[in-house]
Design an enzyme around this catalytic site. Structure first.
Site, short mmCIF file in Angstrom:
data_model
loop_
_atom_site.label_atom_id
_atom_site.label_comp_id
_atom_site.label_asym_id
_atom_site.label_seq_id
_atom_site.Cartn_x
_atom_site.Cartn_y
_atom_site.Cartn_z
N ASP A 184 21.02 6.75 33.86
CA ASP A 184 20.76 5.39 34.32
C ASP A 184 20.61 5.41 35.84
OD1 ASP A 184 20.88 2.71 35.04
OD2 ASP A 184 22.43 2.21 33.59
N LYS A 243 5.71 1.52 41.17
CA LYS A 243 4.85 0.48 40.59
C LYS A 243 5.44 -0.90 40.88
CE LYS A 243 3.23 0.83 36.34
NZ LYS A 243 3.22 0.84 34.86
N TRP A 289 3.59 11.11 34.69
CA TRP A 289 3.72 11.41 36.12
C TRP A 289 4.45 12.74 36.33
CZ3 TRP A 289 4.39 7.01 40.21
CH2 TRP A 289 3.25 6.20 40.17
N ASP A 313 15.36 9.43 33.07
CA ASP A 313 15.06 8.29 32.20
C ASP A 313 16.20 8.13 31.20
OD1 ASP A 313 12.15 6.74 31.59
OD2 ASP A 313 13.64 6.61 29.99
N GLY A 346 6.34 10.61 30.44
CA GLY A 346 6.23 11.84 31.21
C GLY A 346 4.89 12.15 31.84
N ASP A 375 7.15 5.02 38.07
CA ASP A 375 6.09 4.28 37.38
C ASP A 375 6.68 3.38 36.30
OD1 ASP A 375 3.37 3.61 36.88
OD2 ASP A 375 3.32 4.99 35.18
#
EC number: 2.1.1.205
Length: 270
Positions: free
Chosen positions: A94, A159, A55, A78, A53, A119
């Site tokens: 998902d 990322k 971000w 998530d 968490g 990320d």
């Protein structure tokens, strides 16, 4: 397992502890925003692969703030639950499932996101090619759900790991965004292969029909077969069928390339 001594000596690790961030990665998003102003004018944000968490924490502090703007809505997605954050709605879901995209949009009252960030990273094996491939597949899964939930003109940040196929990733993203660049904030260790792909001004291809697709593309031939069948059947097509054929034709080009860089289709992408 506790943090290594290397982490404890790291200036951003110490700073994260002092300022109450959940992880040092918070500074990466902060620095990306400071350089590229990705938060400017943003009201609706999605944080994919959000746990633990850090971000989402940045979004809570920098965008939600004191909560006085009722138009600001932040959604964190998530598979794992994480501790609550002010102004952040959590979805345990998902990102490869269409139902998750519908949940996101429902929290935006039917509107689409201004900004989507990710990320997330798979467990690192230490084998560069495997790690790069796994991260690339995660990014493409994030892109899949982004095509359902990001507004035209929106921004996507994810990322990635530096590797030989960065040009392929660039080409895949350029199909959907006017501006694509690779950035490395100063808080990302120099020794790390970590980079971030910054994609701005979302402009999907003409007639592209967003769908959640298998990153491995096991069933992409069904798209091609559907295209051929629809072209060969019903010679007396009406306007709706012609439009459907255009969607299928576009999908038959774009979907295989996005899923795995498949250029062996005998088509041009432009």
């Amino acid at each position: 397992m506790g943090k290594s001594s290397k982490d404890k000596r790291d200036i951003y690790y110490r700073k994260a502890k002092e300022e109450g961030w959940r992880a040092r990665s918070a500074f990466k998003l902060i620095q990306i925003d400071e350089e590229y102003q990705i938060f400017e004018g943003v009201k609706r944000v999605v944080d994919l692969c959000a746990a633990p968490g850090s971000w989402s924490q940045v979004l809570s502090r920098r965008i939600y703030g004191d909560g006085k703007d009722p138009d600001v809505k932040i959604v964190a997605v998530d598979l794992q639950e994480m501790a609550p954050l002010k102004g952040v709605v959590q979805i345990k879901g998902d990102i490869t499932k269409y139902e998750t995209s519908k949940q996101i949009i429902s929290h935006f009252d039917g509107s689409l996101a201004d900004l989507i960030i990710s990320d997330g990273a798979p467990d690192v094996t230490g084998l560069h090619d495997i790690d790069f491939y796994g991260q690339s597949q995660l990014i493409l899964s994030a892109l899949n759900i982004t095509t359902h939930t990001l507004k035209i003109g929106g921004t996507f940040v994810a990322k990635m790991f530096k590797g030989d196929d960065m040009s392929l990733m660039y080409s895949q993203m350029k199909l959907f965004f006017e501006h694509v660049s690779f950035v490395k904030p100063s808080s990302s260790r120099e020794s790390s292969l970590e980079n971030f792909i910054l994609c701005r001004n979302y402009q999907p291809p003409l007639n592209y029909n967003p769908k959640i697709i298998d990153p491995a593309l096991e069933n992409h031939n069904k798209i091609l077969n559907n295209n051929n069948n629809n072209s060969n059947n019903n010679n007396n097509c009406n306007i709706d069928n012609e439009n459907d054929n255009e969607f299928l034709k576009t999908d038959s080009l774009i979907v295989p390339f996005i899923a795995c860089g498949d250029l062996n289709l005998g088509y041009h992408l432009v």
